[in-house]
Design an enzyme around this catalytic site. Structure first.
Site, PDB file in Angstrom:
ATOM      1  N   ALA A  32      65.537   1.516  63.120  1.00 63.08           N
ATOM      2  CA  ALA A  32      65.338   0.637  61.949  1.00 63.08           C
ATOM      3  C   ALA A  32      64.384   1.339  60.983  1.00 63.08           C
ATOM      4  CB  ALA A  32      64.816  -0.739  62.359  1.00 63.08           C
ATOM      5  N   LEU A  33      64.764   2.552  60.646  1.00 64.34           N
ATOM      6  CA  LEU A  33      63.852   3.456  59.934  1.00 64.34           C
ATOM      7  C   LEU A  33      63.561   2.989  58.511  1.00 64.34           C
ATOM      8  CD1 LEU A  33      65.252   6.919  61.082  1.00 64.34           C
ATOM      9  CD2 LEU A  33      63.498   5.501  62.155  1.00 64.34           C
ATOM     10  N   GLY A  36      58.085   4.772  56.019  1.00 67.78           N
ATOM     11  CA  GLY A  36      56.958   5.184  56.870  1.00 67.78           C
ATOM     12  C   GLY A  36      57.411   6.231  57.881  1.00 67.78           C
ATOM     13  N   HIS A  37      58.547   5.947  58.542  1.00 67.13           N
ATOM     14  CA  HIS A  37      59.098   6.923  59.502  1.00 67.13           C
ATOM     15  C   HIS A  37      59.492   8.211  58.781  1.00 67.13           C
ATOM     16  CE1 HIS A  37      60.401   2.981  61.476  1.00 67.13           C
ATOM     17  NE2 HIS A  37      59.660   3.535  62.404  1.00 67.13           N
ATOM     18  N   GLN A 154      47.766   3.244  69.586  1.00 65.64           N
ATOM     19  CA  GLN A 154      48.834   4.029  70.228  1.00 65.64           C
ATOM     20  C   GLN A 154      48.581   5.523  70.021  1.00 65.64           C
ATOM     21  OE1 GLN A 154      53.233   3.175  70.050  1.00 65.64           O
ATOM     22  NE2 GLN A 154      53.097   4.510  68.270  1.00 65.64           N
ATOM     23  N   SER A 186      56.870  -1.604  57.952  1.00 61.83           N
ATOM     24  CA  SER A 186      57.133  -1.852  59.372  1.00 61.83           C
ATOM     25  C   SER A 186      58.595  -2.277  59.512  1.00 61.83           C
ATOM     26  CB  SER A 186      56.231  -2.987  59.856  1.00 61.83           C
ATOM     27  OG  SER A 186      56.720  -3.519  61.069  1.00 61.83           O
TER      28      SER A 186
HETATM   29  P1  AMP Z   1      58.099   2.611  65.555  1.00 61.71           P
HETATM   30  O1  AMP Z   1      59.512   2.875  65.227  1.00 61.71           O
HETATM   31  O2  AMP Z   1      57.557   1.335  64.987  1.00 61.71           O
HETATM   32  O3  AMP Z   1      57.785   2.788  67.019  1.00 61.71           O
HETATM   33  O4  AMP Z   1      57.261   3.739  64.831  1.00 61.71           O
HETATM   34  C1  AMP Z   1      57.510   5.093  65.043  1.00 61.71           C
HETATM   35  C2  AMP Z   1      56.415   5.930  64.450  1.00 61.71           C
HETATM   36  O5  AMP Z   1      56.341   5.678  63.052  1.00 61.71           O
HETATM   37  C3  AMP Z   1      55.032   5.575  65.031  1.00 61.71           C
HETATM   38  O6  AMP Z   1      54.266   6.748  65.173  1.00 61.71           O
HETATM   39  C4  AMP Z   1      54.456   4.670  63.968  1.00 61.71           C
HETATM   40  O7  AMP Z   1      53.042   4.655  63.944  1.00 61.71           O
HETATM   41  C5  AMP Z   1      55.018   5.315  62.723  1.00 61.71           C
HETATM   42  N1  AMP Z   1      55.010   4.362  61.615  1.00 61.71           N
HETATM   43  C6  AMP Z   1      55.541   3.116  61.596  1.00 61.71           C
HETATM   44  N2  AMP Z   1      55.284   2.512  60.425  1.00 61.71           N
HETATM   45  C7  AMP Z   1      54.567   3.395  59.686  1.00 61.71           C
HETATM   46  C8  AMP Z   1      53.981   3.364  58.386  1.00 61.71           C
HETATM   47  N3  AMP Z   1      54.077   2.298  57.605  1.00 61.71           N
HETATM   48  N4  AMP Z   1      53.323   4.471  57.966  1.00 61.71           N
HETATM   49  C9  AMP Z   1      53.194   5.564  58.753  1.00 61.71           C
HETATM   50  N5  AMP Z   1      53.719   5.651  59.990  1.00 61.71           N
HETATM   51  C10 AMP Z   1      54.386   4.586  60.452  1.00 61.71           C
END
Ligand code: AMP
Length: 280
Positions: A32-33, A36-37, A154, A186
C-alpha cells in the site's frame, strides 16, 4: 525490475550480484505504498547500485486480527510505483516462504527498547518485527537497510538487533514524509476521509506546538496540555511520551538529557496513527 516470490531464487540472484561487487540497499514495506515509502526507495537508489524492496504484510507483528485483515493491500499499483522509481528487485513472499515452520515470533532480546509506547500498546508487536526483519536480512544480506523515522521505535530496535546479532547491514533512519499540511504519510491514512485526515492533523499540530514551546514547560506539563487538547477532539489519544532517542527512557526533566523526542499515537475511529519528532 525483477519480481521474486520465493526465497531461494532471490538469494541466488543476490549472491551473483554480490560477486559482481554491487552494493545492495533494502527497503522493507507492507505495501500500500505512498510517497513516504517511495522516498526511502529513492534515497536507497542514490546510495546503492541495487535496491531490493519487500512487500509483505507480516502476520506476527499484528496483535489484532481485525487490523491484519483490514490492512490495505494493492500489489499491482505498488509494482507500478516501484517501476517508476527504477527499483531493481521486488520481493513479494507468501507467509509460507517467510515462515516455513511456525508462524510465530522468535524470542529475540530487544534490550528493553520494546517496553514502552508501541511495545506496550501492541503486545508482541516488536517480537514480530524483529523476527521478520532478521529473516529478511538473512535472505537478502543487504549492505544498507533503510527505515523511516516515522516508526522511530522500530528503527531503534532494528538497529539494535542488526548490531547485537551481527546481521550485517548498516541500518539507516530516514526522515518522515508528510502531506502538504503536515500529516505523516501512512498506508492507514487511506482508511480516513479527507475531513478525517484534516482532523488527524491534530497529532502533527500537537508535536509542532511542543517543538515550539517545550522550553517554557516541563515534560509533564507538555504531555498534560496535549492530553487535554485531545479530550476536546474527535481523536482518542493512546499515548504522548517524551523520551531519550537512544534508550527510549522517559524524560521527566529536560536537564537530565542531551536530546529529546516526542511521540504520539492516537486513534481516529478504528484507524491508528503514530508520529514523532525531535524536540532537541
Ligand atoms: P510500512 O509499510 O508501514 O511497514 O513501512 C515501511 C517503511 O516505510 C518503514 O521503514 C516505515 O518507517 C517507512 N515509512 C512509512 N511511512 C513513512 C513516512 N511517512 N515517511 C518516511 N518513511 C515512512
Amino acid at each position: 525490475m525483477l519480481i521474486f516470490e520465493q526465497v531461494y531464487p532471490l538469494n541466488n540472484h543476490l549472491k551473483d550480484l554480490k560477486k559482481q561487487k554491487k552494493s545492495i540497499g533494502f527497503v522493507a514495506t507492507m505495501g500500500a505504498l505512498h510517497s513516504g515509502h517511495i522516498s526511502l526507495v529513492r534515497q536507497a537508489k542514490a546510495r546503492n547500485s541495487i535496491v531490493v524492496v519487500s512487500i509483505f504484510v507480516n502476520p506476527t507483528q499484528f496483535n489484532k486480527q481485525d487490523d491484519l485483515i483490514k490492512y490495505p493491500r494493492n500489489t499491482e499499483r505498488d509494482k507500478e510505483l516501484l517501476k517508476e522509481v527504477d527499483c531493481d528487485i521486488v520481493f513479494i513472499p507468501t507467509v509460507e516462504e517467510m515462515y516455513p515452520n511456525k508462524v510465530e515470533p522468535e524470542n529475540i532480546d530487544l534490550n528493553g527498547l520494546d517496553l514502552n509506547m508501541e511495545g506496550s500498546f501492541r503486545s508482541n508487536h516488536f517480537d514480530g518485527v524483529a523476527t521478520v526483519v532478521k529473516r529478511f536480512f538473512e535472505i537478502i544480506n543487504p549492505d544498507q537497510a533503510y527505515f523511516g523515522l516515522k516508526d522511530f521505535q522500530q528503527y531503534l530496535i532494528v538497529k539494535h538487533i542488526s548490531k547485537v546479532l551481527n546481521l550485517g547491514p548498516e541500518v539507516v533512519g530516514l526522515e518522515i514524509e508528510r502531506n502538504e499540511k503536515g500529516l505523516a504519510l501512512s498506508s492507514r491514512n487511506q482508511r480516513l476521509s479527507v475531513s478525517e485526515q484534516n482532523e488527524a492533523l491534530m497529532i502533527y499540530k500537537s508535536i509542532a506546538w511542543a517543538k515550539e514551546n517545550y522550553k517554557h514547560f516541563s515534560p509533564s506539563e507538555i504531555k498534560k496540555k496535549i492530553h487535554l487538547d485531545f479530550e476536546k477532539s474527535n481523536l482518542k489519544l493512546e499515548y504522548v511520551e517524551i523520551c531519550d532517542p537512544h534508550s527510549l527512557k522517559e524524560i521527566s526533566q529536560w536537564s537530565d538529557f542531551k536530546e529529546a523526542r516526542i511521540f504520539i499515537a492516537a486513534n481516529h475511529g478504528k484507524v491508528r496513527l503514530i508520529d514523532n519528532d525531535r524536540l532537541f
